[in-house]
Design a protein around this motif. Structure first.
Motif, PDB file in Angstrom:
ATOM      1  N   ARG A   1       0.837  -1.234   0.081  1.00 54.37           N
ATOM      2  CA  ARG A   1       0.387  -0.146  -0.050  1.00 54.37           C
ATOM      3  C   ARG A   1       1.055   1.185   0.278  1.00 54.37           C
ATOM      4  N   PRO A   2       0.332   2.291   0.074  1.00 54.52           N
ATOM      5  CA  PRO A   2       1.205   3.614  -0.378  1.00 54.52           C
ATOM      6  C   PRO A   2       2.600   3.575   0.602  1.00 54.52           C
ATOM      7  N   VAL A   3       2.421   3.338   2.152  1.00 54.40           N
ATOM      8  CA  VAL A   3       3.592   3.495   2.864  1.00 54.40           C
ATOM      9  C   VAL A   3       4.605   2.386   2.531  1.00 54.40           C
ATOM     10  N   GLY A   4       4.317   1.316   2.422  1.00 56.06           N
ATOM     11  CA  GLY A   4       5.297   0.240   1.817  1.00 56.06           C
ATOM     12  C   GLY A   4       5.605   0.538   0.458  1.00 56.06           C
ATOM     13  N   GLN A   5       4.979   0.930  -0.365  1.00 54.43           N
ATOM     14  CA  GLN A   5       5.471   1.333  -1.769  1.00 54.43           C
ATOM     15  C   GLN A   5       6.474   2.560  -1.768  1.00 54.43           C
ATOM     16  N   LEU A   6       6.179   3.492  -0.694  1.00 50.67           N
ATOM     17  CA  LEU A   6       7.037   4.683  -0.560  1.00 50.67           C
ATOM     18  C   LEU A   6       8.403   4.429  -0.144  1.00 50.67           C
TER      19      LEU A   6
END
Length: 110
Positions: A58-63
């Motif tokens: 999700r966004p945090v992991g991908q970031l």
């Protein structure tokens, strides 16, 4: 912190919050002994702990997925703590393999 603070003010706020955190821990765990740094000793690597509810795909992991791989491992020792469910995604696996230590702490009591 969102306010324009001097380095001295930022340090004072940080120390006050750290004292508050230690006092809260001691309330629940009287046997807790706070770590006191040995300023005379120079560590081989600086330990960095990253705590997140979500290192999944999700966004945090991908970031942050590539951030840990770009850190100089000769200078930094990286610890990740995730306290929610894991989805077993490639993003999560890549993050776990790019750090020195990975901990899934969901359900651990203080």
């Amino acid at each position: 912190l969102a306010y324009p603070l001097t380095d001295g003010q930022m340090c004072a706020v940080t120390k006050a919050r750290a004292r508050e955190a230690v006092n809260n821990i001691i309330k629940h765990r009287p046997e807790f002994v706070p770590w006191v740094p040995d300023y005379a000793a120079v560590p081989d690597r600086l330990g960095v702990a990253i705590i997140s509810a979500d290192f999944n795909s999700r966004p945090v992991g991908q970031l942050v997925q590539s951030v840990f791989g770009m850190m100089d491992k000769s200078r930094f020792e990286i610890f990740c703590y995730m306290f929610e469910h894991h989805d077993g995604s490639k993003v999560l696996v890549d993050i776990a393999h790019s750090v020195d230590e990975w901990f899934w702490v969901k359900g651990m009591s203080p």
